[in-house]
Design a protein around this motif. Structure first.
Motif: not given
Ligand SMILES: [Zn+2]
Length: 262
Positions: A41-46, A66-71
Motif C-alpha cells: 500500500r502507499c503509506q500516504t494514501c493507503l 511519486r505515488c500513482g494515485q496521490c502523488q
Molecule cells: Zn499514495
C-alpha cells in the motif's frame, strides 16, 4: 562470456530485483510487527498499489518517484534496495555460476540486505532473519553435497562464540554493552553458510570499514565518538567482500596463522 552465461546473469539480476521489492516490504513490516503477507500500500494514501505500478526499479522511474494515485513522493530507498539486490544476485551468479550453493547464497544476500536496512533504521537485527539464517544455513549444509556439515557447525560455534567472547570481555572491562546480541547471531549465521574460516576475515574487514565510517560520521556530527552506528551492515559488507572476491585472502590469512589446519 557465452550467451547462456550472459542470460543467466541478466536473469539473476531480475530475480534479485524482485526479491529486492519483497525486501522493501520486510524492511518496513518486520520492525512494525505487521504481517508480511498482503498487497503493498502507499503509506500516504493507503491505497493498494496496482501490480503495474509495483514493478521493481522500473516503476519508480516510470512514476517519476511519486505515488500513482496521490502523488506523494516515494522514497529513493525502494529502487535502491531493488538495485543493490539485483546487482548482488547477478554478482553471485557471475562468481559461482548456477548450482545449489548459488541458491543458498541468494538467501544469504536477501537476508543480509534486509537485515542491514532494518539495523540502519532501528538498530536491531531481527531474530526472524538471523536465527532463521542459522537454521537454514545448517540445514543446507546437511542437505547440499557441495558443503560439509562439520565446517558449518564449527562456523556457528566459532562465529557466535568469538563475538560473544568479545562482547563479554568488553562488558567486564567497561560495564557497557559494546556489541548487540543481533551481531553475535548474525556472525553465527555467516559461519553456518561460509564456514569457520570466513569468520576472521569478516570480523577484520568489517571492523576496519566500520572504524573508518565511524570516524567520518562522528566528525560530521561533532558530538564525539558516542554516535551509535549499527554494526550489522558492516558485517554484511565483510561477508559480501569475502563471498564475491576476497575469499582467497580470507583463507590465506587463516593458513598464515594455522598452517597445519586443512
Ligand atoms: Zn499514495
Amino acid at each position: 562470456m557465452s550467451n547462456l552465461f550472459y542470460f543467466e546473469i541478466c536473469f539473476a539480476f531480475l530475480f534479485g530485483a524482485i526479491f529486492g521489492s519483497f525486501s522493501n516490504v520486510l524492511i518496513y513490516r518486520i520492525p512494525a510487527g505487521e504481517s508480511i503477507l498482503g498487497r503493498s500500500r502507499c503509506q500516504t494514501c493507503l491505497k493498494t498499489i496496482p501490480w503495474f505500478q509495483n514493478i521493481p526499479i522500473f516503476s519508480y522511474f516510470f512514476l517519476q518517484g511519486r505515488c500513482g494515485q496521490c502523488q506523494a513522493p516515494i522514497s529513493k530507498r525502494y529502487p535502491l534496495v531493488e538495485l543493490i539486490m539485483g546487482l548482488l544476485f547477478a554478482a553471485v551468479v557471475y562468481v559461482y555460476g548456477v548450482t545449489w550453493l548459488t541458491f543458498e547464497y541468494f538467501i544469504l544476500v536477501f537476508g543480509l540486505v534486509t537485515a542491514s536496512f532494518i539495523d540502519l533504521d532501528h538498530m536491531i537485527l531481527p531474530d526472524e532473519i538471523t536465527l532463521g539464517g542459522i537454521v537454514i544455513g545448517l540445514l543446507g549444509a546437511a542437505i547440499n553435497p557441495e558443503r560439509e556439515f562439520l565446517e558449518s557447525f564449527l562456523g556457528v560455534l566459532f562465529g557466535g562464540g568469538i563475538l560473544w567472547l568479545v562482547a563479554y570481555v568488553y562488558f567486564v572491562f567497561t560495564g557497557r554493552d559494546g556489541l548487540g546480541g543481533g551481531d553475535i547471531k548474525l556472525l553465527a549465521w555467516l559461519g553456518a553458510l561460509l564456514g569457520w574460516k570466513a569468520i576472521p576475515f569478516v570480523i577484520l574487514s568489517s571492523s576496519i570499514v566500520g572504524s573508518v565510517v565511524g570516524l567520518i560520521v562522528s566528525r560530521k556530527n561533532e558530538d564525539g565518538l558516542k554516535t551509535m552506528i549499527p554494526f550489522g551492515p558492516f558485517l554484511a559488507m565483510g561477508a559480501m567482500l569475502y563471498l564475491l572476491g576476497l575469499k582467497s585472502v580470507g583463507i590465506w590469512y587463516i593458513d598464515l596463522f594455522f598452517p597445519q589446519i586443512p
